[in-house]
Write a protein that holds these residues in place. Structure first.
Motif, mmCIF file in Angstrom:
data_model
loop_
_atom_site.group_PDB
_atom_site.id
_atom_site.type_symbol
_atom_site.label_atom_id
_atom_site.label_comp_id
_atom_site.label_asym_id
_atom_site.label_seq_id
_atom_site.Cartn_x
_atom_site.Cartn_y
_atom_site.Cartn_z
ATOM 1 N N HIS B 73 0.839 -1.212 0.000
ATOM 2 C CA HIS B 73 0.000 0.000 0.000
ATOM 3 C C HIS B 73 0.865 1.249 0.000
ATOM 4 C CE1 HIS B 73 -2.975 -2.840 2.232
ATOM 5 N NE2 HIS B 73 -2.762 -3.196 0.983
ATOM 6 N N LEU B 103 -8.212 -0.238 -3.983
ATOM 7 C CA LEU B 103 -7.583 0.739 -3.096
ATOM 8 C C LEU B 103 -7.970 2.160 -3.515
ATOM 9 C CD1 LEU B 103 -4.132 -0.988 -3.196
ATOM 10 C CD2 LEU B 103 -5.608 -0.886 -1.172
ATOM 11 N N SER B 106 -8.862 6.117 2.378
ATOM 12 C CA SER B 106 -8.057 5.946 3.582
ATOM 13 C C SER B 106 -8.872 6.299 4.811
ATOM 14 C CB SER B 106 -6.812 6.835 3.515
ATOM 15 O OG SER B 106 -7.186 8.192 3.534
ATOM 16 N N PHE B 110 -4.505 5.465 7.473
ATOM 17 C CA PHE B 110 -4.433 4.038 7.130
ATOM 18 C C PHE B 110 -5.193 3.792 5.838
ATOM 19 C CE2 PHE B 110 -3.931 4.077 11.770
ATOM 20 C CZ PHE B 110 -2.755 3.374 11.881
ATOM 21 N N ARG B 111 -4.630 2.916 5.015
ATOM 22 C CA ARG B 111 -5.277 2.637 3.738
ATOM 23 C C ARG B 111 -6.527 1.796 3.918
ATOM 24 N NH1 ARG B 111 -2.660 3.601 -1.183
ATOM 25 N NH2 ARG B 111 -0.992 5.090 -0.797
ATOM 26 N N MET B 113 -8.887 -0.953 2.100
ATOM 27 C CA MET B 113 -8.857 -1.914 1.008
ATOM 28 C C MET B 113 -10.246 -2.539 0.843
ATOM 29 S SD MET B 113 -6.940 -5.555 0.693
ATOM 30 C CE MET B 113 -5.277 -5.019 0.443
ATOM 31 N N ARG B 197 -1.975 -2.581 9.081
ATOM 32 C CA ARG B 197 -2.240 -1.154 8.940
ATOM 33 C C ARG B 197 -3.316 -0.886 7.885
ATOM 34 N NH1 ARG B 197 3.066 -2.001 9.165
ATOM 35 N NH2 ARG B 197 3.310 -1.793 6.914
ATOM 36 N N THR B 198 -4.196 -1.843 7.735
ATOM 37 C CA THR B 198 -5.198 -1.724 6.680
ATOM 38 C C THR B 198 -6.605 -1.799 7.267
ATOM 39 O OG1 THR B 198 -3.656 -2.842 5.208
ATOM 40 C CG2 THR B 198 -5.921 -2.676 4.451
ATOM 41 N N PHE B 200 -10.244 -2.949 6.178
ATOM 42 C CA PHE B 200 -10.860 -3.775 5.134
ATOM 43 C C PHE B 200 -12.360 -3.520 5.059
ATOM 44 C CE2 PHE B 200 -7.095 -5.992 6.534
ATOM 45 C CZ PHE B 200 -6.495 -6.344 5.336
#
Lengths: 229, 418
Positions: B73, B103, B106, B110-111, B113, B197-198, B200
């Protein structure tokens, strides 16, 4: 007397970078079973003479025979082996290794010499017998050496020099650190034990007082032809 | 044998200074082995950031680039993959499974997904570790979200908390999807991978929050959260997707097939190969660490050398006595050698014991905090080589005091005046 056990002929020696010999001995013979006292003042070359007899240093010239062996013909390793096989050595002081017990210190030569080991038979038993004869109390046998008095330490050194019946005992001022009483007792025991196994004794000291106990006394300056300064 | 006994007793007689030298070398050996272990495990963890995924497919760009944005990411996709192409490849006969990745959004840095719940099933790291949900369950509802361990930890989130996603990577006030909050239904366990760090969400969730957006801004036409959820949304495109094969033999064949896909320019990469390539370019620091550790070891050995050298004078008498009782001059050198071998062999043993001890104690902590799994295993060949080099160096260094003592013992003869 019979053939000499030690024979020096025309031996000369000087230290590197010096322009004068310290030793020049035309003829010295030491015979089997003798108690020889070599008297000499400090700096007269006593120690050098002993080093030559023991094969530590080689003379610059001349011939040296110990027990029919010409030392000059031996390699340095062979001389080391020859020394431990046939010579028992007592120093002035600090003869013993502090990290070994009394008994182990006495046995040391047998660890390095098969011949001494064989002649000592049961090495530990022999060591104990020698220590006993030299009047070391049995409770000390397994103790470290640093609890001993100087007199006791020197007697332990005698036991070590004697173990395995070396032909020659070399002593370099072994009594210089002892008081009069101890000195006399030390000498009596040394002679007794040396005679028992028929070892020749070469004793070097500056102390003319003890010369009276020896069968033969040599003044080093008499046989050493180096001009004294 | 005799010499060994004498060397051991002599060394024991100086046990305090020697054991200090031994401890300092043991610590440097611990450091060297520890750094080596961590470096290998870090590399292993990195290379295994994603495993058991045979191919990652995205729009055509560079392999490292695709890997960076799809798995780590980092950076952005240059282009998307159409959902049609995704479906077409998913149904190829060699393919066992595919997991989509979408993607672009955020949350607090944090990203986010977009994917489906297969992700939690198929994603593997560190060889064969699956993702585990620490609390809660995978998402079911369109506005459900599962968050990684670090996200929950850093932002202090609990289950059932509501979060607002941000459009794009940079948080701005005007780009909040604040009309469609998501509810946290699951929190993942620590993995030590970017998964931690994602945030979802489902692909449908991604579609729902963007339904009333056009080219990066909110359109005036608003569609409510409830309404959006009932629209039966189908994504038009995704960022990338992961793919598993029925048979690994097909990897190259399918990779080529996808790379030559006629409707769209796509790129398929083998994650393991690309990860290894990436590590080569960023893994230089490990060598620096090893060099530093090696220097520490050398310092320890020089400490031992100093200890041996300072005892030379007091041992002069000892050497003379030994020479008088028949030790050859080379025995003197051997004594020093044996002594330093004792010390360094002891150090090696102590260092290894310390290493195992520390691994045992710290393992749970490291796994929890860094996601690095330090397996306690036997020393590998390289580490045994390190120990052997240490012993060898000690032998070489002991030659210095050994030769000095040897030379002196020849000069001194047997008589030493104190």
């Amino acid at each position: 007397m019979n053939t000499p056990v030690i024979q020096l002929r025309d031996v000369r020696f000087r230290y590197a970078k010096q322009n004068q010999d310290v030793l020049s001995i035309p003829d010295l013979r030491i015979y089997q079973g003798e108690h020889l006292f070599i008297q000499g003042n400090s700096g007269s070359g006593k120690t050098t003479l002993l080093n030559i007899i023991m094969g530590i240093t080689l003379p610059d010239a001349g011939n040296i025979q110990v027990l029919d062996q010409t030392l000059l013909q031996l390699s340095s390793k062979q001389r080391d082996q020859f020394r431990v096989d046939y010579l028992g050595i007592i120093f002035q002081q600090f003869n013993l290794l502090p990290y070994l017990s009394l008994l182990e210190n006495v046995q040391l030569p047998c660890w390095f010499s098969q011949q001494r080991r064989r002649l000592a038979d049961d090495v530990e038993k022999t060591a104990m017998r020698l220590l006993g004869e030299l009047q070391i109390p049995e409770i000390l046998f397994h103790k470290p050496v640093n609890i001993l008095s100087v007199g006791q330490q020197q007697r332990v050194a005698v036991a070590r020099a004697l173990i395995g019946q070396p032909n020659i005992i070399i002593a370099d001022e072994p009594t210089s650190a002892l008081d009069a009483d101890n000195r006399q007792r030390f000498l009596e025991l040394l002679f007794l034990e040396a005679d028992k196994q028929n070892s020749t004794l070469v004793f070097v000291s500056h102390d003319i007082y003890i010369a009276q106990y020896f069968s033969r006394v040599i003044e080093l300056s008499d046989i050493n032809l180096v001009a004294t300064v | 044998m005799t010499l060994l006994k004498i060397a051991a007793k002599s060394a024991w007689n100086r046990k305090i200074s020697l054991s200090l030298a031994m401890i300092s070398i043991a610590i440097s050996i611990l450091l060297l082995l520890g750094v080596d272990t961590i470096r290998k495990e870090t590399k292993n963890t990195f290379i295994n950031t994603i495993s058991q995924t045979d191919l990652i497919i995205g729009a055509r760009s560079g392999p490292v680039n695709l890997l960076l944005y799809s798995i780590f990411h980092i950076g952005d996709a240059t282009n998307n993959v159409s959902y049609m192409a995704y479906q077409a490849i998913s149904t190829m006969r060699e393919v066992k499974w595919t997991v989509p990745i979408s993607l672009g959004d955020s949350h607090q840095g944090f990203r986010v997904m977009g994917t489906n719940s297969d992700y939690f099933h198929y994603y593997r790291y560190a060889n064969d570790r699956a993702l585990h949900i620490k609390q809660g369950s995978p998402f079911v509802d369109i506005y459900d979200t599962v968050i990684g361990y670090d996200v929950a930890q850093k932002l202090n989130y609990q289950l059932n908390d509501k979060i607002i996603l941000t459009h794009g990577i940079v948080a701005t006030k005007h780009a909040q999807h604040d009309d469609k909050p998501f509810s946290i239904v699951g929190i993942l366990k620590k993995t030590g991978t970017p998964v931690d760090r994602t945030v979802f969400v489902s692909l449908q969730g991604i579609e729902a929050i963007h339904i009333d957006w056009q080219s990066g801004t909110r359109s005036p036409l608003r569609i409510s959260a409830e309404k959006a959820s009932q629209m039966g949304l189908k994504p038009k495109s995704i960022t990338a997707f992961m793919l598993g094969l029925k048979n690994k033999i097909d990897t190259f064949h399918l990779q080529r097939k996808i790379n030559e896909y006629h409707d769209e320019s796509l790129l398929a990469i083998m994650p393991g190969v690309t990860l290894a390539r990436l590590w080569q370019s960023i893994g230089q620091f490990e060598q620096v660490l090893m060099i530093v550790s090696a220097l520490v070891l050398i310092t320890g050995l020089i400490g031992l050398l100093t200890t041996l050298l300072t005892t030379l004078n007091e041992r002069r008498r000892e050497m003379a006595v030994l020479r008088a009782v028949g030790a050859h001059a080379y025995h003197v050198i051997m004594l020093f050698m044996l002594e330093s071998v004792f010390v360094v062999a002891g150090s090696c043993l102590l260092g290894v014991v310390l290493l195992y001890g520390m691994q045992y104690v710290l393992q749970p902590f490291i796994a929890e905090t860094y996601g690095i799994h330090l397996g306690i295993s036997l020393l590998d060949g390289q580490q045994i080589l390190i120990l052997m080099v240490a012993v060898l160096l000690s032998i070489l260094l002991s030659l210095i005091p050994g030769l000095i003592a040897y030379k002196r013992s020849l000069q001194d003869g047997l008589m030493i005046k104190i």
